[in-house]
Design a protein around this motif. Structure first.
Motif, mmCIF file in Angstrom:
data_model
loop_
_atom_site.group_PDB
_atom_site.id
_atom_site.type_symbol
_atom_site.label_atom_id
_atom_site.label_comp_id
_atom_site.label_asym_id
_atom_site.label_seq_id
_atom_site.Cartn_x
_atom_site.Cartn_y
_atom_site.Cartn_z
ATOM 1 N N THR A 57 0.854 -1.185 0.000
ATOM 2 C CA THR A 57 0.000 0.000 0.000
ATOM 3 C C THR A 57 0.892 1.236 0.000
ATOM 4 O O THR A 57 1.762 1.373 0.861
ATOM 5 N N THR A 58 0.696 2.123 -0.979
ATOM 6 C CA THR A 58 1.465 3.361 -1.056
ATOM 7 C C THR A 58 0.821 4.406 -0.146
ATOM 8 O O THR A 58 -0.328 4.252 0.268
ATOM 9 N N ASP A 60 -0.638 7.070 -0.658
ATOM 10 C CA ASP A 60 -1.921 7.610 -1.123
ATOM 11 C C ASP A 60 -3.060 6.593 -0.986
ATOM 12 O O ASP A 60 -4.173 6.844 -1.423
ATOM 13 N N GLY A 61 -2.761 5.422 -0.399
ATOM 14 C CA GLY A 61 -3.787 4.421 -0.155
ATOM 15 C C GLY A 61 -3.978 3.402 -1.262
ATOM 16 O O GLY A 61 -4.773 2.480 -1.132
ATOM 17 N N ARG A 62 -3.256 3.537 -2.352
ATOM 18 C CA ARG A 62 -3.384 2.580 -3.462
ATOM 19 C C ARG A 62 -2.643 1.296 -3.132
ATOM 20 O O ARG A 62 -1.603 1.313 -2.500
ATOM 21 N N ARG A 63 -3.193 0.183 -3.591
ATOM 22 C CA ARG A 63 -2.567 -1.125 -3.383
ATOM 23 C C ARG A 63 -1.998 -1.622 -4.710
ATOM 24 O O ARG A 63 -2.606 -1.428 -5.752
ATOM 25 N N HIS A 64 -0.819 -2.255 -4.631
ATOM 26 C CA HIS A 64 -0.136 -2.748 -5.826
ATOM 27 C C HIS A 64 0.361 -4.162 -5.569
ATOM 28 O O HIS A 64 0.841 -4.465 -4.479
#
Length: 84
Positions: A57-58, A60-64
Motif C-alpha cells: 500500500t502506497t 496515497d492508499g493505493r494497493r499494488h
C-alpha cells in the motif's frame, strides 16, 4: 476563409521536462516507490520455482501487487528509522 488558431505554447516545469527527456523507447530507467507491505505469501509455479509475492500500500492508499520474480526488480527495507 477560416484561419486556424495557433496552439498556445505552454512552459514545461523542470520535472516535466526531465520526464519527457526520459520518455524514449528503449531508454533504461529505474522506477522506485515506497510502500507498506499489506500482505505477503510464497508462491510456487512450476519452472520459476518458489518466490515471495507482495501486496503493498502506497502513502496515497493505493494497493499494488509486486511479483518478486520479475527480472530487474529489487526490493529492500526502508531505513529511515521505520520498521523493517
Amino acid at each position: 476563409m477560416h484561419t486556424p488558431q495557433p496552439k498556445r505554447l505552454q512552459a514545461l516545469t523542470e520535472e516535466e521536462g526531465r520526464l519527457r527527456g526520459l520518455a524514449r523507447k528503449g531508454r533504461r530507467v529505474r522506477v522506485t516507490f515506497e510502500a507498506e507491505v499489506a500482505e505477503a505469501w510464497i508462491s510456487s509455479s512450476g519452472s520459476s520455482g518458489r518466490r515471495v509475492q507482495f501486496i503493498v500500500t502506497t502513502p496515497d492508499g493505493r494497493r499494488h501487487i509486486v511479483d518478486s520474480g520479475l527480472p530487474g526488480l529489487h526490493i529492500e527495507g526502508a531505513s529511515d528509522g521505520e520498521q523493517e
